[in-house]
Design a protein around this motif. Structure first.
Motif, PDB file in Angstrom:
ATOM      1  N   ARG A 115       0.809  -1.215   0.000  1.00 24.92           N
ATOM      2  CA  ARG A 115       0.000   0.000   0.000  1.00 24.92           C
ATOM      3  C   ARG A 115       0.844   1.268   0.000  1.00 24.92           C
ATOM      4  O   ARG A 115       0.450   2.286  -0.573  1.00 24.92           O
ATOM      5  CB  ARG A 115      -0.939  -0.007   1.205  1.00 24.92           C
ATOM      6  CG  ARG A 115      -0.246   0.092   2.559  1.00 24.92           C
ATOM      7  CD  ARG A 115      -1.220  -0.033   3.712  1.00 24.92           C
ATOM      8  NE  ARG A 115      -0.549   0.262   4.992  1.00 24.92           N
ATOM      9  CZ  ARG A 115      -1.152   0.189   6.169  1.00 24.92           C
ATOM     10  NH1 ARG A 115      -2.431  -0.184   6.240  1.00 24.92           N
ATOM     11  NH2 ARG A 115      -0.498   0.486   7.274  1.00 24.92           N
ATOM     12  N   LEU A 135      -7.633   9.609  -0.790  1.00 21.12           N
ATOM     13  CA  LEU A 135      -7.756   8.160  -0.990  1.00 21.12           C
ATOM     14  C   LEU A 135      -7.183   7.398   0.199  1.00 21.12           C
ATOM     15  O   LEU A 135      -7.762   6.405   0.646  1.00 21.12           O
ATOM     16  CB  LEU A 135      -7.034   7.745  -2.273  1.00 21.12           C
ATOM     17  CG  LEU A 135      -7.777   7.941  -3.588  1.00 21.12           C
ATOM     18  CD1 LEU A 135      -6.843   7.685  -4.773  1.00 21.12           C
ATOM     19  CD2 LEU A 135      -8.986   7.006  -3.664  1.00 21.12           C
ATOM     20  N   ARG A 138      -9.545   7.420   3.076  1.00 21.67           N
ATOM     21  CA  ARG A 138     -10.753   6.617   2.877  1.00 21.67           C
ATOM     22  C   ARG A 138     -10.444   5.121   2.785  1.00 21.67           C
ATOM     23  O   ARG A 138     -11.243   4.293   3.206  1.00 21.67           O
ATOM     24  CB  ARG A 138     -11.467   7.074   1.602  1.00 21.67           C
ATOM     25  CG  ARG A 138     -12.835   6.447   1.432  1.00 21.67           C
ATOM     26  CD  ARG A 138     -13.609   7.104   0.313  1.00 21.67           C
ATOM     27  NE  ARG A 138     -14.948   6.544   0.182  1.00 21.67           N
ATOM     28  CZ  ARG A 138     -15.837   6.915  -0.747  1.00 21.67           C
ATOM     29  NH1 ARG A 138     -15.519   7.860  -1.617  1.00 21.67           N
ATOM     30  NH2 ARG A 138     -17.018   6.352  -0.802  1.00 21.67           N
ATOM     31  N   TYR A 139      -9.273   4.796   2.211  1.00 24.29           N
ATOM     32  CA  TYR A 139      -8.920   3.379   2.013  1.00 24.29           C
ATOM     33  C   TYR A 139      -7.512   3.112   2.573  1.00 24.29           C
ATOM     34  O   TYR A 139      -6.582   2.795   1.839  1.00 24.29           O
ATOM     35  CB  TYR A 139      -8.951   3.025   0.519  1.00 24.29           C
ATOM     36  CG  TYR A 139     -10.268   3.318  -0.152  1.00 24.29           C
ATOM     37  CD1 TYR A 139     -11.349   2.457  -0.015  1.00 24.29           C
ATOM     38  CD2 TYR A 139     -10.431   4.477  -0.922  1.00 24.29           C
ATOM     39  CE1 TYR A 139     -12.559   2.724  -0.642  1.00 24.29           C
ATOM     40  CE2 TYR A 139     -11.631   4.754  -1.550  1.00 24.29           C
ATOM     41  CZ  TYR A 139     -12.696   3.875  -1.396  1.00 24.29           C
ATOM     42  OH  TYR A 139     -13.892   4.153  -2.013  1.00 24.29           O
ATOM     43  N   ASN A 141      -6.101   0.720   4.077  1.00 23.07           N
ATOM     44  CA  ASN A 141      -5.495  -0.590   3.886  1.00 23.07           C
ATOM     45  C   ASN A 141      -4.959  -0.790   2.477  1.00 23.07           C
ATOM     46  O   ASN A 141      -4.240  -1.762   2.210  1.00 23.07           O
ATOM     47  CB  ASN A 141      -6.498  -1.704   4.203  1.00 23.07           C
ATOM     48  CG  ASN A 141      -6.676  -1.909   5.701  1.00 23.07           C
ATOM     49  OD1 ASN A 141      -5.775  -1.605   6.482  1.00 23.07           O
ATOM     50  ND2 ASN A 141      -7.829  -2.402   6.099  1.00 23.07           N
ATOM     51  N   LEU A 142      -5.320   0.150   1.571  1.00 24.01           N
ATOM     52  CA  LEU A 142      -4.889   0.025   0.181  1.00 24.01           C
ATOM     53  C   LEU A 142      -3.999   1.172  -0.271  1.00 24.01           C
ATOM     54  O   LEU A 142      -3.149   0.990  -1.151  1.00 24.01           O
ATOM     55  CB  LEU A 142      -6.108  -0.047  -0.747  1.00 24.01           C
ATOM     56  CG  LEU A 142      -7.034  -1.246  -0.539  1.00 24.01           C
ATOM     57  CD1 LEU A 142      -8.262  -1.119  -1.430  1.00 24.01           C
ATOM     58  CD2 LEU A 142      -6.300  -2.548  -0.825  1.00 24.01           C
ATOM     59  N   ASN A 144      -1.585   4.120   1.514  1.00 27.77           N
ATOM     60  CA  ASN A 144      -1.094   4.550   2.822  1.00 27.77           C
ATOM     61  C   ASN A 144       0.383   4.940   2.715  1.00 27.77           C
ATOM     62  O   ASN A 144       1.112   4.350   1.918  1.00 27.77           O
ATOM     63  CB  ASN A 144      -1.252   3.420   3.852  1.00 27.77           C
ATOM     64  CG  ASN A 144      -1.333   3.910   5.267  1.00 27.77           C
ATOM     65  OD1 ASN A 144      -0.457   4.632   5.729  1.00 27.77           O
ATOM     66  ND2 ASN A 144      -2.383   3.508   5.977  1.00 27.77           N
ATOM     67  N   ARG A 159      -7.138  -7.645  -2.475  1.00 29.92           N
ATOM     68  CA  ARG A 159      -6.674  -6.266  -2.268  1.00 29.92           C
ATOM     69  C   ARG A 159      -6.363  -5.616  -3.618  1.00 29.92           C
ATOM     70  O   ARG A 159      -6.719  -4.455  -3.849  1.00 29.92           O
ATOM     71  CB  ARG A 159      -5.430  -6.258  -1.375  1.00 29.92           C
ATOM     72  CG  ARG A 159      -5.652  -6.812   0.021  1.00 29.92           C
ATOM     73  CD  ARG A 159      -4.355  -6.792   0.827  1.00 29.92           C
ATOM     74  NE  ARG A 159      -3.987  -5.428   1.196  1.00 29.92           N
ATOM     75  CZ  ARG A 159      -2.753  -5.015   1.374  1.00 29.92           C
ATOM     76  NH1 ARG A 159      -1.738  -5.844   1.179  1.00 29.92           N
ATOM     77  NH2 ARG A 159      -2.498  -3.761   1.731  1.00 29.92           N
ATOM     78  N   THR A 162      -9.553  -4.705  -5.599  1.00 35.40           N
ATOM     79  CA  THR A 162     -10.187  -3.496  -5.077  1.00 35.40           C
ATOM     80  C   THR A 162      -9.375  -2.262  -5.465  1.00 35.40           C
ATOM     81  O   THR A 162      -9.933  -1.228  -5.858  1.00 35.40           O
ATOM     82  CB  THR A 162     -10.326  -3.569  -3.545  1.00 35.40           C
ATOM     83  OG1 THR A 162     -11.052  -4.755  -3.190  1.00 35.40           O
ATOM     84  CG2 THR A 162     -11.062  -2.351  -3.012  1.00 35.40           C
ATOM     85  N   ALA A 163      -8.054  -2.363  -5.368  1.00 32.67           N
ATOM     86  CA  ALA A 163      -7.203  -1.229  -5.740  1.00 32.67           C
ATOM     87  C   ALA A 163      -7.409  -0.831  -7.196  1.00 32.67           C
ATOM     88  O   ALA A 163      -7.379   0.354  -7.538  1.00 32.67           O
ATOM     89  CB  ALA A 163      -5.736  -1.575  -5.486  1.00 32.67           C
ATOM     90  N   LEU A 166      -9.897   1.733  -7.794  1.00 36.35           N
ATOM     91  CA  LEU A 166      -9.634   3.044  -7.200  1.00 36.35           C
ATOM     92  C   LEU A 166      -8.557   3.829  -7.940  1.00 36.35           C
ATOM     93  O   LEU A 166      -8.620   5.058  -8.001  1.00 36.35           O
ATOM     94  CB  LEU A 166      -9.183   2.882  -5.740  1.00 36.35           C
ATOM     95  CG  LEU A 166     -10.122   2.113  -4.806  1.00 36.35           C
ATOM     96  CD1 LEU A 166      -9.436   1.909  -3.455  1.00 36.35           C
ATOM     97  CD2 LEU A 166     -11.438   2.857  -4.640  1.00 36.35           C
TER      98      LEU A 166
END
Length: 270
Positions: A115, A135, A138-139, A141-142, A144, A159, A162-163, A166
């Protein structure tokens, strides 16, 4: 399992080797005779000949046929020639610096989504800082600034999926380490791939393609390549693994693996 291992698993291995045509005492002791049988079987089916009975060897003992995606002895020989090193060196690096298996049981390449790399790549691909921060909030875990959030195994693909909803593929794919040698996707350009998609396609194809990416990575870093050629394991480990290499004793593991493989090559030539 390797030379020195003991127990019921070794006995099961010896039975499977006997079924494949060898004549071993089923005593649960992985000694020189069992290692020689493992090497002979690996050579027969085209696996990497290392004398270690890992998941690939055990699975192939059952099927009697090598999965075409798996790395083979000929692949390592070709890579050693390409990099200008001996076979013992490439086998040492393959043992210590690889994850052992480039594909998950479901057939997808092994990945680890990072991440903090995704966060950094957003800026490098022109995403405004405030958008990247939004981002991340809001996310987390993805996206950071700090590493973490790992799920492991097949869950890393969830993961990544989902990424991909985004951020751009060049960010999501680039933030993953791929395959047997954990090559980061964002290296695709310096490694000579035409696009991130070409890199990802190669990672889906075979462990030989993973080895090709690894060789490209070595060739792209003259200092790393020089250290490998000279077998300066501490220098190699520091460049390849980072300053924390000593904590995992990568240099010591590489030196010991090299000595073992070099000794085998000498014995084979005698």
């Amino acid at each position: 399992m390797r030379n020195g291992s003991t127990g019921q698993q070794v006995a099961t291995l010896q039975r499977e080797l006997n079924t494949a045509g060898f004549k071993l005492s089923v005593d649960g002791w992985f000694g020189d005779v069992t290692e020689a049988a493992v090497r002979a079987f690996q050579a027969r089916v085209g696996l990497v000949v290392d004398g270690i009975a890992g998941p690939k060897t055990l699975a192939t003992l059952i099927t009697r046929e090598k999965d075409k995606r798996l790395l083979g002895e000929k692949d390592l020989i070709a890579a050693a020639s390409r990099l200008g090193i001996d076979i013992a060196s490439i086998k040492a690096v393959n043992e210590v610096e690889s994850s052992g298996r480039g594909f998950l049981p479901d057939g997808r390449p092994a990945i680890l989504y990072e991440r903090h790399k995704a966060f950094g790549l957003l800026g490098e691909t022109g995403v405004p800082a405030d958008a990247a921060i939004a981002l991340a909030q809001r996310y987390p875990n993805l996206i950071n600034e700090k590493r973490g959030g790992y799920a492991g195994g097949a869950a890393e693909w969830s993961r990544l999926r989902t990424a991909l909803t985004l951020v751009a593929p060049v960010v999501a794919y680039g933030a993953c380490s791929w395959g047997q040698y954990q090559i980061m996707g964002y290296h695709w350009l310096v490694l000579g791939y035409a696009s991130i998609d070409e890199f990802v396609t190669a990672m889906h194809r075979s462990e030989a393609d993973h080895l090709d990416a690894f060789a490209r990575f070595i060739e792209a870093d003259p200092a790393l390549h020089k250290a490998l050629k000279a077998r300066k394991w501490a220098d190699f480990a520091r460049i390849y693994n980072g300053p924390a290499y000593k904590a995992n004793a990568y240099d010591i593991k590489l030196a010991r693996a090299y000595e073992r493989y070099a000794g085998f090559e000498l014995a084979k030539a005698a």
